[in-house]
Design a protein around this motif. Structure first.
Motif, PDB file in Angstrom:
ATOM      1  N   UNK A 251      10.233 -17.345 -10.956  1.00 33.46           N
ATOM      2  CA  UNK A 251      11.146 -16.234 -10.726  1.00 33.46           C
ATOM      3  C   UNK A 251      10.694 -15.331  -9.607  1.00 33.46           C
ATOM      4  N   UNK A 252       9.389 -15.051  -9.544  1.00 33.72           N
ATOM      5  CA  UNK A 252       8.867 -14.179  -8.493  1.00 33.72           C
ATOM      6  C   UNK A 252       9.176 -14.732  -7.108  1.00 33.72           C
ATOM      7  N   UNK A 253       9.160 -16.053  -6.967  1.00 35.67           N
ATOM      8  CA  UNK A 253       9.505 -16.678  -5.687  1.00 35.67           C
ATOM      9  C   UNK A 253      10.952 -16.351  -5.330  1.00 35.67           C
ATOM     10  N   UNK A 254      11.824 -16.325  -6.337  1.00 38.70           N
ATOM     11  CA  UNK A 254      13.226 -16.004  -6.074  1.00 38.70           C
ATOM     12  C   UNK A 254      13.406 -14.591  -5.572  1.00 38.70           C
ATOM     13  N   UNK A 255      12.687 -13.631  -6.182  1.00 40.64           N
ATOM     14  CA  UNK A 255      12.777 -12.243  -5.730  1.00 40.64           C
ATOM     15  C   UNK A 255      12.253 -12.105  -4.305  1.00 40.64           C
ATOM     16  N   UNK A 256      11.147 -12.793  -4.003  1.00 39.83           N
ATOM     17  CA  UNK A 256      10.579 -12.739  -2.654  1.00 39.83           C
ATOM     18  C   UNK A 256      11.521 -13.370  -1.648  1.00 39.83           C
ATOM     19  N   UNK A 327       2.058 -11.119  -7.296  1.00 38.86           N
ATOM     20  CA  UNK A 327       1.380 -10.272  -6.316  1.00 38.86           C
ATOM     21  C   UNK A 327       1.945 -10.496  -4.921  1.00 38.86           C
ATOM     22  N   UNK A 328       2.154 -11.753  -4.537  1.00 37.11           N
ATOM     23  CA  UNK A 328       2.718 -12.045  -3.218  1.00 37.11           C
ATOM     24  C   UNK A 328       4.169 -11.573  -3.120  1.00 37.11           C
ATOM     25  N   UNK A 329       4.921 -11.720  -4.208  1.00 39.46           N
ATOM     26  CA  UNK A 329       6.327 -11.309  -4.177  1.00 39.46           C
ATOM     27  C   UNK A 329       6.462  -9.802  -3.978  1.00 39.46           C
ATOM     28  N   UNK A 330       5.620  -9.024  -4.655  1.00 42.77           N
ATOM     29  CA  UNK A 330       5.659  -7.568  -4.456  1.00 42.77           C
ATOM     30  C   UNK A 330       5.324  -7.219  -3.012  1.00 42.77           C
ATOM     31  N   UNK A 331       4.307  -7.848  -2.467  1.00 41.61           N
ATOM     32  CA  UNK A 331       3.924  -7.567  -1.078  1.00 41.61           C
ATOM     33  C   UNK A 331       5.057  -7.916  -0.123  1.00 41.61           C
ATOM     34  N   UNK A 355      11.161  -4.943  -5.447  1.00 45.17           N
ATOM     35  CA  UNK A 355       9.795  -4.419  -5.515  1.00 45.17           C
ATOM     36  C   UNK A 355       9.600  -3.579  -6.767  1.00 45.17           C
ATOM     37  N   UNK A 356      10.590  -2.754  -7.084  1.00 45.73           N
ATOM     38  CA  UNK A 356      10.516  -1.924  -8.281  1.00 45.73           C
ATOM     39  C   UNK A 356      10.500  -2.776  -9.541  1.00 45.73           C
ATOM     40  N   UNK A 357      11.396  -3.760  -9.611  1.00 41.37           N
ATOM     41  CA  UNK A 357      11.424  -4.647 -10.773  1.00 41.37           C
ATOM     42  C   UNK A 357      10.108  -5.399 -10.945  1.00 41.37           C
ATOM     43  N   UNK A 358       9.565  -5.857  -9.831  1.00 45.42           N
ATOM     44  CA  UNK A 358       8.351  -6.671  -9.898  1.00 45.42           C
ATOM     45  C   UNK A 358       7.141  -5.877 -10.387  1.00 45.42           C
ATOM     46  N   UNK A 359       7.201  -4.548 -10.304  1.00 46.25           N
ATOM     47  CA  UNK A 359       6.130  -3.750 -10.896  1.00 46.25           C
ATOM     48  C   UNK A 359       6.070  -3.974 -12.402  1.00 46.25           C
TER      49      UNK A 359
END
Length: 386
Positions: A251-256, A327-331, A355-359
């Motif tokens: 999922x994080x890859x999708x947000x990034x 971590x990479x997705x937030x960055x 970014x906010x969601x990924x926190x």
């Protein structure tokens, strides 16, 4: 047409069926979710009406077999999570909690009667489930939980509280973990059981398009049949968390990816000093660095998915994926915001929302610190958090 963000052609590593599932989920979300997600986030609203549609599409418990579940492979489930979180982490969180926590806990640890009663309804989206593990004073250390279940004749009586529970206010059934004289055990608590109430958490700055709640249990009386018979000790809830963490690392890859796509589109259209800002070296460096990180995260997710499909995935490998990819997705999301300039704080663009969601995603189901120590234990053989 080739996706410019897929620099390493990771799509070629997918089977035709996996690509079809990913495309189907993406098309559904583009039609039913993406046009509305900024409004849901702004109004702190979860689209409850989408739940039966997610069930009809086969997304709820899609990696489980039988009982109305789709029975896809792990990579297909991961790709669905990628597309869901590419729209909003709240949507992926709902599907993860429903399928990998609520449904998986019943599917893996429940009795045949419990599976037959709940799994078909949960898979169809006719019912919603949640997973009650975290407590106000015990997040990273679930072994310290205070929620207690005691025998009273043939029944169990539960007292305690859980917090930060996704889907809690929506759930028709909660998987609640409690301390007993026989160790930590899981119980299915249907909504409407006397003494069981929920309170939604408000004023959130993250995961706003998601329902997050506290669960309250005051003298909740349950029959013996409410206990998950196959789960004993922390092994039960931790196995469920590993299922959900797997969805997160995709999922994080999708947000990034969604953040980078928004930034690339904006950079091509934003004119400064008589040319698009995408033509400037500093902007291209940002885009290039983020694309490399995105493709590396996707390769990691895909590799771990193949290991899971071979039943070879280890807990510390899931920790590597969750730690790195979130971590990479937030960055990436934060850097994309800088390319958008002042427009980046507008709900019209997705990076700062991601970014906010990924926190929240970075914190739940294992903080960076906990996953770091899981990896450290795998390297040294020493458990630093005990």
């Amino acid at each position: 047409m080739t996706d410019p963000l897929d620099l390493l052609d990771t799509a070629s590593l997918l089977s035709e069926e996996e690509r079809d599932i990913q495309r189907t989920v993406r098309d559904f979300l583009d039609d039913r979710a993406r046009p509305h997600v900024a409004g849901w986030y702004d109004s702190a609203t979860f689209p409850r009406d989408l739940v039966p549609e997610l069930g009809k599409l086969g997304l709820l418990g899609m990696h489980l077999y039988g009982y109305g579940c789709a029975g896809t492979n792990a990579v297909s489930y991961g790709l669905a999570c990628l597309e869901l979180e590419g729209v909003d982490s709240g949507l992926r969180s709902f599907v993860s909690v429903q399928g990998s926590l609520s449904m998986f806990s019943i599917w893996r640890w429940g009795s045949e009667e419990q599976r037959t009663e709940w799994l078909p309804r949960l898979a169809a989206g006719e019912a919603v489930g949640c997973f009650g593990l975290t407590e106000p004073d015990f997040g990273s250390d679930p072994a310290g939980m205070r929620t207690r279940a005691v025998r009273d004749g043939g029944d169990w009586v539960l007292n305690g509280s859980k917090t930060w529970i996704t889907n809690g206010g929506l759930a028709d059934v909660a998987t609640v973990w409690a301390r007993t004289d026989d160790g930590i055990r899981g119980f299915l608590v249907p909504r409407g059981t006397p003494g069981f109430t929920t309170t939604d958490i408000t004023q959130k700055l993250s995961l706003r398009a998601s329902v997050t709640s506290s669960l309250h249990l005051q003298d909740v009386r349950l029959p013996a049949s409410a206990m998950l018979p196959e789960a004993r000790g922390l092994r039960g809830p931790l196995a469920c968390l590993n299922e959900a963490r797997f969805g997160i690392l995709f999922g994080a890859v999708g947000a990034a990816r969604d953040s980078l796509r928004a930034a690339l589109g904006y950079a091509d259209s934003r004119i400064q000093f008589d040319r698009p800002i995408s033509a400037f070296q500093l902007t291209q460096k940002k885009l290039a660095d983020m694309a490399v990180a995105l493709n590396s995260a996707m390769l990691l997710a895909l590799h771990l998915g193949r290991l899971k499909d071979r039943h070879e995935l280890r807990a510390e490998q899931v920790s590597v994926g969750k730690l790195n990819n979130v971590r990479e997705a937030i960055a990436i999301a934060r850097e994309c915001r800088t390319i958008l300039g002042g427009s980046g704080i507008s709900g019209e663009y997705s990076p700062l929302r991601h970014a906010s969601n990924l926190e929240s995603v970075r914190t739940y189901e294992g903080t960076d610190e906990v996953h770091t120590l899981v990896i450290g234990q795998a390297l040294t053989g020493r458990a630093a958090y005990r």
